[in-house]
Design a protein around this motif. Structure first.
Motif, PDB file in Angstrom:
ATOM      1  N   ILE A  60      -3.505 -11.037   2.312  1.00  0.00           N
ATOM      2  CA  ILE A  60      -3.694 -11.323   0.891  1.00  0.00           C
ATOM      3  C   ILE A  60      -2.389 -10.953   0.185  1.00  0.00           C
ATOM      4  CG2 ILE A  60      -6.200 -11.125   0.739  1.00  0.00           C
ATOM      5  CD1 ILE A  60      -5.918  -8.250   0.083  1.00  0.00           C
ATOM      6  N   PRO A  61      -2.083 -11.667  -0.903  1.00  0.00           N
ATOM      7  CA  PRO A  61      -0.789 -11.436  -1.546  1.00  0.00           C
ATOM      8  C   PRO A  61      -0.735 -10.082  -2.247  1.00  0.00           C
ATOM      9  CG  PRO A  61      -2.098 -13.041  -2.767  1.00  0.00           C
ATOM     10  CD  PRO A  61      -2.859 -12.740  -1.537  1.00  0.00           C
ATOM     11  N   ARG A  62       0.465  -9.514  -2.222  1.00  0.00           N
ATOM     12  CA  ARG A  62       0.675  -8.267  -2.962  1.00  0.00           C
ATOM     13  C   ARG A  62       1.218  -8.614  -4.340  1.00  0.00           C
ATOM     14  NH1 ARG A  62       4.805  -6.683   1.717  1.00  0.00           N
ATOM     15  NH2 ARG A  62       3.327  -6.435   3.412  1.00  0.00           N
ATOM     16  N   ALA A  63       0.809  -7.834  -5.343  1.00  0.00           N
ATOM     17  CA  ALA A  63       1.378  -8.023  -6.677  1.00  0.00           C
ATOM     18  C   ALA A  63       2.784  -7.421  -6.722  1.00  0.00           C
ATOM     19  CB  ALA A  63       0.476  -7.389  -7.732  1.00  0.00           C
ATOM     20  N   THR A  64       2.891  -6.188  -6.287  1.00  0.00           N
ATOM     21  CA  THR A  64       4.206  -5.559  -6.180  1.00  0.00           C
ATOM     22  C   THR A  64       4.213  -4.694  -4.929  1.00  0.00           C
ATOM     23  OG1 THR A  64       3.472  -3.585  -7.353  1.00  0.00           O
ATOM     24  CG2 THR A  64       4.477  -5.341  -8.688  1.00  0.00           C
ATOM     25  N   GLY A  65       5.343  -4.110  -4.649  1.00  0.00           N
ATOM     26  CA  GLY A  65       5.396  -3.113  -3.602  1.00  0.00           C
ATOM     27  C   GLY A  65       6.144  -3.558  -2.370  1.00  0.00           C
ATOM     28  N   GLU A  66       6.458  -2.576  -1.534  1.00  0.00           N
ATOM     29  CA  GLU A  66       7.227  -2.819  -0.333  1.00  0.00           C
ATOM     30  C   GLU A  66       6.499  -2.218   0.852  1.00  0.00           C
ATOM     31  OE1 GLU A  66      11.680  -2.120   0.595  1.00  0.00           O
ATOM     32  OE2 GLU A  66      11.396  -1.809  -1.555  1.00  0.00           O
ATOM     33  N   VAL A  67       6.467  -2.940   1.942  1.00  0.00           N
ATOM     34  CA  VAL A  67       5.821  -2.432   3.150  1.00  0.00           C
ATOM     35  C   VAL A  67       6.785  -2.594   4.309  1.00  0.00           C
ATOM     36  CG1 VAL A  67       3.923  -2.713   4.757  1.00  0.00           C
ATOM     37  CG2 VAL A  67       3.527  -3.043   2.322  1.00  0.00           C
ATOM     38  N   GLN A  68       6.982  -1.533   5.053  1.00  0.00           N
ATOM     39  CA  GLN A  68       7.833  -1.626   6.237  1.00  0.00           C
ATOM     40  C   GLN A  68       7.114  -1.073   7.451  1.00  0.00           C
ATOM     41  OE1 GLN A  68      11.651   0.203   5.405  1.00  0.00           O
ATOM     42  NE2 GLN A  68      12.495  -1.849   5.108  1.00  0.00           N
ATOM     43  N   PHE A  69       7.233  -1.785   8.571  1.00  0.00           N
ATOM     44  CA  PHE A  69       6.717  -1.293   9.841  1.00  0.00           C
ATOM     45  C   PHE A  69       7.913  -0.937  10.709  1.00  0.00           C
ATOM     46  CE2 PHE A  69       3.448  -4.111   8.215  1.00  0.00           C
ATOM     47  CZ  PHE A  69       2.293  -3.384   8.415  1.00  0.00           C
ATOM     48  N   PHE A  70       7.989   0.296  11.149  1.00  0.00           N
ATOM     49  CA  PHE A  70       9.107   0.750  11.973  1.00  0.00           C
ATOM     50  C   PHE A  70      10.443   0.364  11.323  1.00  0.00           C
ATOM     51  CE2 PHE A  70       5.462  -0.210  14.637  1.00  0.00           C
ATOM     52  CZ  PHE A  70       5.245   1.011  15.237  1.00  0.00           C
ATOM     53  N   GLY A  71      10.485   0.462  10.008  1.00  0.00           N
ATOM     54  CA  GLY A  71      11.717   0.181   9.288  1.00  0.00           C
ATOM     55  C   GLY A  71      12.046  -1.286   9.128  1.00  0.00           C
ATOM     56  N   VAL A 101       4.738   2.555   3.130  1.00  0.00           N
ATOM     57  CA  VAL A 101       4.283   1.757   2.000  1.00  0.00           C
ATOM     58  C   VAL A 101       4.857   2.372   0.732  1.00  0.00           C
ATOM     59  CG1 VAL A 101       2.286   0.773   0.838  1.00  0.00           C
ATOM     60  CG2 VAL A 101       2.132   1.426   3.237  1.00  0.00           C
ATOM     61  N   HIS A 102       5.471   1.503  -0.091  1.00  0.00           N
ATOM     62  CA  HIS A 102       6.026   2.032  -1.324  1.00  0.00           C
ATOM     63  C   HIS A 102       5.521   1.225  -2.513  1.00  0.00           C
ATOM     64  CE1 HIS A 102       8.612   3.930  -4.167  1.00  0.00           C
ATOM     65  NE2 HIS A 102       9.262   2.801  -4.433  1.00  0.00           N
ATOM     66  N   ASP A 103       4.804   1.894  -3.396  1.00  0.00           N
ATOM     67  CA  ASP A 103       4.409   1.334  -4.684  1.00  0.00           C
ATOM     68  C   ASP A 103       3.675  -0.006  -4.531  1.00  0.00           C
ATOM     69  OD1 ASP A 103       4.134   1.415  -7.390  1.00  0.00           O
ATOM     70  OD2 ASP A 103       6.016   0.375  -7.800  1.00  0.00           O
ATOM     71  N   LEU A 104       2.694  -0.025  -3.624  1.00  0.00           N
ATOM     72  CA  LEU A 104       1.952  -1.262  -3.366  1.00  0.00           C
ATOM     73  C   LEU A 104       0.821  -1.433  -4.378  1.00  0.00           C
ATOM     74  CD1 LEU A 104       1.180  -3.650  -1.406  1.00  0.00           C
ATOM     75  CD2 LEU A 104      -0.311  -2.007  -0.289  1.00  0.00           C
ATOM     76  N   THR A 105       0.795  -2.590  -5.030  1.00  0.00           N
ATOM     77  CA  THR A 105      -0.315  -2.921  -5.926  1.00  0.00           C
ATOM     78  C   THR A 105      -0.869  -4.285  -5.510  1.00  0.00           C
ATOM     79  OG1 THR A 105       0.587  -1.660  -7.771  1.00  0.00           O
ATOM     80  CG2 THR A 105      -0.989  -3.389  -8.309  1.00  0.00           C
ATOM     81  N   VAL A 106      -2.199  -4.346  -5.430  1.00  0.00           N
ATOM     82  CA  VAL A 106      -2.864  -5.594  -5.053  1.00  0.00           C
ATOM     83  C   VAL A 106      -3.869  -5.950  -6.132  1.00  0.00           C
ATOM     84  CG1 VAL A 106      -4.252  -6.763  -3.322  1.00  0.00           C
ATOM     85  CG2 VAL A 106      -2.636  -5.007  -2.626  1.00  0.00           C
ATOM     86  N   ALA A 107      -3.910  -7.228  -6.498  1.00  0.00           N
ATOM     87  CA  ALA A 107      -4.827  -7.651  -7.558  1.00  0.00           C
ATOM     88  C   ALA A 107      -5.607  -8.870  -7.102  1.00  0.00           C
ATOM     89  CB  ALA A 107      -4.047  -7.972  -8.821  1.00  0.00           C
ATOM     90  N   TYR A 108      -6.918  -8.853  -7.344  1.00  0.00           N
ATOM     91  CA  TYR A 108      -7.745 -10.049  -7.180  1.00  0.00           C
ATOM     92  C   TYR A 108      -7.992 -10.607  -8.565  1.00  0.00           C
ATOM     93  CZ  TYR A 108      -9.175  -8.941  -2.379  1.00  0.00           C
ATOM     94  OH  TYR A 108      -9.212  -8.699  -1.036  1.00  0.00           O
ATOM     95  N   GLN A 109      -7.649 -11.848  -8.818  1.00  0.00           N
ATOM     96  CA  GLN A 109      -7.952 -12.471 -10.116  1.00  0.00           C
ATOM     97  C   GLN A 109      -7.530 -11.579 -11.289  1.00  0.00           C
ATOM     98  OE1 GLN A 109      -9.546 -15.456  -9.901  1.00  0.00           O
ATOM     99  NE2 GLN A 109     -10.414 -15.399  -7.857  1.00  0.00           N
TER     100      GLN A 109
END
Lengths: 260, 467
Positions: free
Chosen positions: A60-71, A13-21
């Motif tokens: 749920i939607p991410r505001a920013t960020g990158e997620v990788q599973f097994f690359g 997980v890199h620089d993940l930000t999540v926002a509700y409303q």
């Protein structure tokens, strides 16, 4: 085995930000999960533990960020990731048996329009056996206890034969037998080289059950092996002013330290 | 032939005419509504399980302004073309879809809950529809338009081409469900998991809603838009009382839907004064009521019977345990349990029953071959009664011990009746309890398990009972 010849971590997980409303609930999460480890996600209520898991799975939607599973992206690696949601998210009065629910874990592999095969049902039954519920396969799910329902969910994830398991509070409100079963399964998964990220509430059992810990309170407070990260100072930074709780945990840790 | 005889003959021929489907018109109507009932029942079951039963109601009400608008549009395009049915149905479809989109959009606003959004949409669209309809009625051509037929249906006047549209729509609906039953099951049970597993949850929901709108619009002509929702909600609710499985629920719901449609059409053909739509809904309600009362899965009757049986069992267990406690001082003699007499007064002294409650209980025990009465009105345990009494006393004492020592361990599905007790505890706890009973609490004794392979040595048990 998968994890031996695969350099990419199960989860990155890199620089993940999540926002509700527009109100951010998770800020700048950076985390890489090591392979073949049991990881506890620990933090106070409202710290965003479930939110983190749901954001990873794109529920749920991410505001920013990158997620990788097994690359890879989640869409590309779905078959290698299994999700165990909180037990309370579904209606247990639904007209299906324990066996039916576990079979749902195989729908993805079966694909569109295909009816459920006999082989799939057999495989589901084996998974039920692994969680000690073979005798309950034909029960309608409302006739199972809370712990048994949790184990049904676990079996549904097991049939996916995934390499990474994301579990949202599997220990919440379960009986002692179920807790032992879940822990036994987690250890078996780890010995097969698989990884589990588990949202966990009970600070007292973190040291006993888990290898790694991810301390979370709207951002990552600390992450790493339990032995180095799970200490009073980090817990204080995670839980803030809830001192009564901390004292209790601190006491437990002192006791644990003495006996070790 | 007397007038009475000729009258009854007339009635019989009338019944025969209806039931043998001699009548072309009855045949057409029956065929169409049964197809509608089946498809409505199947789709309705999915909506009910998706917890969206109200959506069908909103869709049907929201269709009304579309009918009015389509009429006006066609009328302005070419006068006297306003009653073209496909055009009206297209208008209904568009308007129903708009209504559901409107409700969904409103549900996105944080302070409006989903049920409120649906209720607002329903009344708003229906209000506009009624306004349009009354306006059309006042137009010179409008009076003959007969648009109010869509409100209450005109099942008795269905035509062959209506049947075709119902058959096509119903066939599509049932076909889609057959193909996608596994996907719909997952969607209805755990949509979040479905989404995480990569299924297009939103697309499946849209498809399901589209099927609902289609069935609603097609059904409006026969049952009327006010009552079509009943054909989607009653059958699955009734079916739920008979089965605990997903697929049987779908097909049973379709069957009940078809049966209520058939029943309604036949009844209204016999008694032509009632509108078919209303009779269809009433016969559906009748099937629902029967299921509610007698359904094998959770019908009221079975639940009542089950409760009564449990209560009887508990009362008998209490009685037998009291007998055992009375006989306990005499256990040193080998056959005390079956030979030593118990007086009614001894049982009354236990203080658990009044005379009025004890007497029927004793009679029940006698009927169940647990106790036998001698000529002096005293009671003895039978062989069956002896086993049951030992079991009851043993369970009761183990249960007390469990509560004292292990109550912090949650018990899975425990019930304190009969021999279920020892099966609901883990063997190691049971073993510990028994050892504990022998060593630590000499005052609290447990007779050994009569199911155990070695025959119990009853005389070995101690003599005192915990007060």
């Amino acid at each position: 085995m998968h994890f031996m010849n695969n350099a990419s971590p199960p989860l990155n997980v890199h620089d993940l930000t999540v926002a509700y409303q527009r109100q951010p609930v998770l800020w700048n999460v950076d985390y890489a999960a090591p392979a073949a480890r049991l990881v506890a996600i620990v933090g106070p209520n409202g710290a965003g533990k479930s939110t983190l898991i749901k954001a990873l799975l794109e529920l749920i939607p991410r505001a920013t960020g990158e997620v990788q599973f097994f690359g890879q992206s989640y869409a590309e690696s779905r078959q290698r990731v299994a999700y165990v949601p909180q037990r309370t998210t579904v209606d247990w009065d639904f007209p299906v048996t324990a066996h039916d629910v576990v079979t749902m874990g195989l729908y993805g592999r079966l694909g569109w329009f295909r009816p459920v095969t006999r082989a799939a049902r057999l495989e589901a039954l084996e998974a039920l056996e692994r969680v000690g519920l073979a005798d309950f396969a034909r029960r309608q799910i409302s006739q199972l206890s809370g712990g048994q329902q949790q184990r049904v969910f676990l079996a549904r994830a097991l049939v996916q034969r995934a390499d990474l398991y994301l579990m949202d509070e599997p220990f919440a409100g379960v009986d002692a037998a179920t807790e032992r079963t879940i822990i036994g399964l987690l250890q078996a998964l780890r010995s097969e080289g698989k990884t589990a990220l588990v949202v966990h509430h009970d600070l007292q059992t973190v040291q006993e059950y888990f290898d790694d810990v991810l301390l979370l309170n709207m951002r990552v407070i600390a992450a790493g092996p339990v032995a180095t990260v799970f200490n009073a100072e980090n817990l204080k930074r995670t839980y803030g002013g809830k001192l009564a709780l901390l004292d209790q945990v601190g006491h437990q840790m002192v006791l644990a330290g003495r006996t070790q | 032939m007397s007038p009475f005889e000729s009258l009854s003959l007339l009635a019989v021929t009338e019944w025969a005419r209806v039931f043998l489907l001699r009548d072309y018109n009855t045949r057409i109507v029956l065929c169409g509504t049964v197809l509608l009932g089946i498809a409505g029942g199947v789709i309705g079951a999915l909506m009910l399980l998706r917890k969206r039963a109200l959506v069908a109601d909103v869709a049907s009400h929201a269709a009304l302004p579309g009918i009015g608008a389509a009429y006006l549009l066609m009328e302005s395009y070419r006068p006297d073309s306003g009653r073209w049915v496909p055009g009206l149905l297209l208008g209904a479809t568009i308007s129903a879809a708009l209504g559901l989109l409107f409700a969904q959009g409103m549900g996105r606003i944080r302070r409006i809950k989903e049920d409120a959004a649906l209720a607002i949409t329903l009344s708003l669209f229906f209000g506009v529809g009624i306004a349009l309809l009354t306006w059309i009625q006042a137009l010179p051509t409008g009076h003959a338009a007969g648009l109010s037929e869509f409100l209450f249906g005109k099942a008795a006047a269905l035509l062959a081409r209506d049947i075709t549209s119902i058959a096509v729509a119903g066939g599509i609906a049932v076909g889609v469900v057959v193909l996608l039953r596994k996907e719909f099951c997952l969607l209805c049970f755990d949509s979040e998991y479905a989404l995480a597993s990569g299924w297009p949850v939103h697309g499946l929901d849209v498809l399901l809603t589209a099927l609902v709108i289609m069935m609603t619009v097609v059904g409006m002509q026969s049952v009327g838009l006010l009552l079509i929702v009943a054909l989607m909600v009653l059958p699955p609710t009734a079916a739920r009382f008979w089965t605990d499985r997903f697929e049987p629920l779908l097909w049973l719901s379709g069957t009940i839907g078809g049966a209520s449609a058939a029943g309604g059409v036949i009844l209204s053909a016999l008694v032509p004064k009632f509108a078919a739509g209303a009779v269809i809904v009433l016969s559906g309600s009748l099937l629902f009521a029967l299921s509610f009362l007698f359904g094998t899965r959770r019908g009221v009757w079975w639940r009542y019977r089950g409760t009564a049986a449990t209560q009887r069992q508990i009362a008998l267990d209490d009685l037998l345990r009291a007998c055992y406690e009375i006989l306990e001082p005499y256990l040193h003699s080998p056959d005390a349990l079956t030979e030593h007499p118990i007086a009614q007064s001894e049982l009354l002294q236990k203080g658990r029953w009044s005379l009025a409650r004890l007497q029927p209980l004793l009679r029940l025990a006698e009927r169940s071959d647990l106790l036998r009465r001698d000529f002096q009105d005293r009671w003895r345990l039978t062989a069956t009664g002896r086993r049951a009494a030992i079991q009851a006393a043993r369970n009761h004492r183990l249960w007390e011990l469990y509560l004292i020592h292990y109550a912090d361990i949650p018990l899975v599905g425990a019930d304190r009746s009969a021999d279920a007790f020892e099966h609901s505890l883990r063997p190691e706890i049971l073993e510990q309890l028994e050892t504990m009973l022998e060593t630590q609490s000499p005052r609290l004794t447990v007779p050994s398990n009569p199911h155990a392979p070695h025959d119990p040595k009853l005389s070995a048990t101690a003599t005192e009972v915990r007060p």
